[in-house]
Design a protein around this motif. Structure first.
Motif, PDB file in Angstrom:
ATOM      1  N   GLU A  71       0.842  -1.190   0.000  1.00 34.98           N
ATOM      2  CA  GLU A  71       0.000   0.000   0.000  1.00 34.98           C
ATOM      3  C   GLU A  71       0.883   1.248   0.000  1.00 34.98           C
ATOM      4  O   GLU A  71       1.964   1.268   0.582  1.00 34.98           O
ATOM      5  CB  GLU A  71      -0.906   0.021   1.232  1.00 34.98           C
ATOM      6  CG  GLU A  71      -1.901  -1.116   1.301  1.00 34.98           C
ATOM      7  CD  GLU A  71      -3.035  -0.957   0.306  1.00 34.98           C
ATOM      8  OE1 GLU A  71      -3.238   0.176  -0.191  1.00 34.98           O
ATOM      9  OE2 GLU A  71      -3.693  -1.963   0.003  1.00 34.98           O
ATOM     10  N   LEU A  72       0.404   2.300  -0.643  1.00 37.11           N
ATOM     11  CA  LEU A  72       1.150   3.550  -0.703  1.00 37.11           C
ATOM     12  C   LEU A  72       1.174   4.221   0.663  1.00 37.11           C
ATOM     13  O   LEU A  72       0.135   4.365   1.321  1.00 37.11           O
ATOM     14  CB  LEU A  72       0.511   4.489  -1.735  1.00 37.11           C
ATOM     15  CG  LEU A  72       1.073   5.915  -1.830  1.00 37.11           C
ATOM     16  CD1 LEU A  72       2.539   5.892  -2.258  1.00 37.11           C
ATOM     17  CD2 LEU A  72       0.240   6.743  -2.799  1.00 37.11           C
ATOM     18  N   VAL A  73       2.365   4.664   1.072  1.00 36.35           N
ATOM     19  CA  VAL A  73       2.509   5.448   2.301  1.00 36.35           C
ATOM     20  C   VAL A  73       3.229   6.750   1.953  1.00 36.35           C
ATOM     21  O   VAL A  73       4.075   6.781   1.065  1.00 36.35           O
ATOM     22  CB  VAL A  73       3.279   4.681   3.389  1.00 36.35           C
ATOM     23  CG1 VAL A  73       2.500   3.444   3.832  1.00 36.35           C
ATOM     24  CG2 VAL A  73       4.672   4.283   2.915  1.00 36.35           C
ATOM     25  N   MET A  74       2.903   7.820   2.663  1.00 42.75           N
ATOM     26  CA  MET A  74       3.421   9.139   2.313  1.00 42.75           C
ATOM     27  C   MET A  74       4.742   9.463   2.980  1.00 42.75           C
ATOM     28  O   MET A  74       5.442  10.391   2.565  1.00 42.75           O
ATOM     29  CB  MET A  74       2.401  10.220   2.663  1.00 42.75           C
ATOM     30  CG  MET A  74       2.118  10.365   4.159  1.00 42.75           C
ATOM     31  SD  MET A  74       0.816  11.576   4.477  1.00 42.75           S
ATOM     32  CE  MET A  74       1.628  13.082   3.941  1.00 42.75           C
ATOM     33  N   SER A 101       8.589   7.662   1.885  1.00 39.82           N
ATOM     34  CA  SER A 101       7.408   7.248   1.129  1.00 39.82           C
ATOM     35  C   SER A 101       7.763   6.015   0.296  1.00 39.82           C
ATOM     36  O   SER A 101       8.906   5.555   0.298  1.00 39.82           O
ATOM     37  CB  SER A 101       6.932   8.388   0.222  1.00 39.82           C
ATOM     38  OG  SER A 101       8.002   8.841  -0.602  1.00 39.82           O
ATOM     39  N   LYS A 141      -2.694  11.245  -4.293  1.00 41.88           N
ATOM     40  CA  LYS A 141      -3.074   9.957  -3.699  1.00 41.88           C
ATOM     41  C   LYS A 141      -2.751   9.896  -2.216  1.00 41.88           C
ATOM     42  O   LYS A 141      -3.241   8.998  -1.513  1.00 41.88           O
ATOM     43  CB  LYS A 141      -2.355   8.819  -4.433  1.00 41.88           C
ATOM     44  CG  LYS A 141      -2.700   8.742  -5.922  1.00 41.88           C
ATOM     45  CD  LYS A 141      -1.811   7.753  -6.647  1.00 41.88           C
ATOM     46  CE  LYS A 141      -2.082   7.750  -8.153  1.00 41.88           C
ATOM     47  NZ  LYS A 141      -1.166   6.836  -8.878  1.00 41.88           N
ATOM     48  N   VAL A 142      -1.926  10.848  -1.742  1.00 36.07           N
ATOM     49  CA  VAL A 142      -1.589  10.890  -0.317  1.00 36.07           C
ATOM     50  C   VAL A 142      -1.869  12.284   0.239  1.00 36.07           C
ATOM     51  O   VAL A 142      -1.101  12.823   1.043  1.00 36.07           O
ATOM     52  CB  VAL A 142      -0.113  10.493  -0.074  1.00 36.07           C
ATOM     53  CG1 VAL A 142       0.070   8.987  -0.192  1.00 36.07           C
ATOM     54  CG2 VAL A 142       0.812  11.241  -1.040  1.00 36.07           C
TER      55      VAL A 142
END
Length: 517
Positions: free
Chosen positions: A40-43, A494, A86-87
């Protein structure tokens, strides 16, 4: 079969008519190429909610010798903003031009030097209007968008211009204002580009290609002295070192994080590597005439006599005289690859001995020619007189060529800038560095693989550099955006790249159709 993948298969079958399988796989964090599950994308530690971009032409999205709507939409900051959204990234506003022709007007009259874009004409770059006919440039400086804008890229801006009050005031144009900066300032015409940025309280910034225009202007003018290189030393707003340090200090002063780039060796760009030094075809009769006593034969004899005199008065050694005589001797052959004749101010000035002995020589592979020389070499200085061919009977002036000493001047300035940029980035934990110099060097040498495409620095065919030979294509800007994301991941924790949230090469063109309006 895992329940997740059963549901995924069902969705792929049910929605394939309106969504590509790649899009659906991405929605489920599946790499379309490998089938591997992505994180999953994290900032990370950066706050992308208020992103502002400062810089020059690359930041603005300039390509094919113009700025236009499509090029701005494919600017690397706009590409980045889509991933930042997206973040928690906010809207990314740009001072969009009024059409896709490019060019600028003032009170309905075209501005000289700000013409519509270049397009591919089948053999090389040609003006748009040579393909589709005359167009009306609709972006007029008397009717500008008001802002504020997140993209503060100003084509042509040097480092100190970002601090210049009035640089975007139309009252100062053309002497001391940039037309692209004029389109940014809105109701605060005297605000500097930095002040426009700081007024928006950015949480994240990019400061890109600062220093590029500081050497590019010198290079584009062949080092003829009409556009000098910004010195490294000097005060804020004068010298590069102090100015760049001040810009980064100001942008990070409120806790914002950001990315800066170093400066590439611009002489690796196709604007300086495309035109050959030896493009002159001659038959035996013409070569013989040029070598005769009535043409360059007399010049060659005069050079020998002049250096004999200088040796006799001990003004120069015999070895140095012999070396320069060889360098300056002009000789043509029956061949398709004769070297052009150029002026070279680094040669010994012999005009005090003989006013006819100009400082000229034939070019070598060590000389670089500006791209615009391709349409000048071989023309007649006096129309209708074949004995006045530019580059043959008439030497090319300094503005058309970068001799080795001028190239060395550019390299030394670039290296000095990059030392400062690296020092500033390394000393500030809120700043990441993108190696733009390394990217261009790789494009110019081995090429770069970007998804299923190979990019290199060849004009037209390379896919990375646009038709003006200096600025990137949309696909080149997409690759650049991904290198920013890599740097952000490494510096701020990120995972844009690992999670697959990056630009895809196939989504961005390498050229724009002449029919794009």
């Amino acid at each position: 079969m895992n329940t997740k993948y059963i549901w995924l298969l069902t969705i792929l079958l049910g929605f394939s008519a309106c969504n590509t399988p790649e899009d659906i796989l991405k929605d489920f964090n599946i790499d379309p190429q490998t089938g591997a599950e992505l994180p999953e994308l994290v900032m990370g530690s950066a706050d992308f909610s208020n992103y502002v971009a400062l810089g020059g032409s690359f930041t603005a999205g300039f390509t094919d010798n113009a700025l236009f709507i499509a090029s701005q939409e494919n600017s690397f900051p706009n590409i980045l903003s889509k991933e930042f959204a997206k973040v928690g990234g906010g809207d990314f506003t740009q001072p969009l031009m009024s059409d896709n022709f490019g060019g600028l007007a003032l009170s309905g009259n075209r501005l000289p030097g700000f013409d519509p874009r270049l397009v591919f004409g089948g053999a090389g770059p040609v003006p748009l209007e040579s393909v589709i006919g005359q167009v009306t440039v609709t972006t007029d400086l008397t009717s500008n968008p008001t802002g504020p804008f997140k993209n503060l890229g100003v084509p042509g801006a040097k480092s100190f211009h970002l601090l210049g009050n009035g640089y975007g005031n139309i009252a100062n144009f053309p002497a001391a204002a940039n037309p692209y900066a004029i389109r940014l300032t809105g109701t605060t015409p005297d605000a500097s580009v930095l002040e426009l940025a700081m007024a928006q309280s950015p949480t994240f910034f990019t400061l890109s290609e600062i220093g590029g225009n500081d050497v590019l202007g010198f290079a584009l003018s062949g080092g003829d002295g009409s556009n000098v290189i910004t010195p490294s030393a000097g005060s804020v707003g004068v010298g590069f070192d102090a100015t760049f340090t001040y810009l980064v200090s100001a942008l990070t002063s409120t806790g914002a994080k950001g990315v800066v780039t170093n400066v590439p060796y611009i002489t690796d760009l196709p604007h300086f590597t495309t035109v050959p030094y030896n493009p002159i075809p001659l038959d035996a009769a013409t070569a013989g005439f040029l070598n005769s006593a009535s043409a360059y034969g007399a010049y060659n004899a005069g050079i020998v006599q002049a250096f004999a005199y200088l040796v006799s008065v001990s003004a120069i050694s015999q070895d140095d005289a012999d070396a320069e005589i060889v360098k300056r001797t002009i000789n043509f052959e029956a061949s398709s690859n004769n070297a052009v004749v150029i002026m070279d101010e680094s040669l010994t000035d012999l005009t005090g001995i003989n006013p006819a002995l100009a400082s000229m020589r034939q070019a070598t592979a060590d000389d670089l020619f500006v791209l615009t020389a391709s349409s000048f070499i071989g023309t007649e200085a006096i129309p209708g007189n074949p004995q006045t061919v530019n580059g043959v009977a008439v030497p090319l002036a300094d503005k058309w060529v970068l001799i080795p000493s001028e190239q060395q001047t550019i390299k030394e300035a670039t290296d000095a800038y990059n030392n400062t940029i690296a020092a500033v980035a390394n000393s500030n934990e809120n700043v990441a560095l993108v190696d733009l110099k390394g990217i261009l060097a790789e494009l110019a040498s081995t090429g770069i693989t970007f998804n299923n495409y190979t990019l290199n620095a060849s004009l037209v065919t390379g896919g990375a550099v646009g038709l003006d030979g200096v600025h990137l294509t949309a696909r080149g800007y997409a690759y650049m955006a991904n290198k920013f994301l890599e740097a952000i991941d490494a510096e701020f924790g990120s995972n844009f790249v690992a999670s697959g949230n990056v630009a895809k090469a196939g989504d961005y063109p390498t050229n724009y159709s002449p029919l794009l309006q």
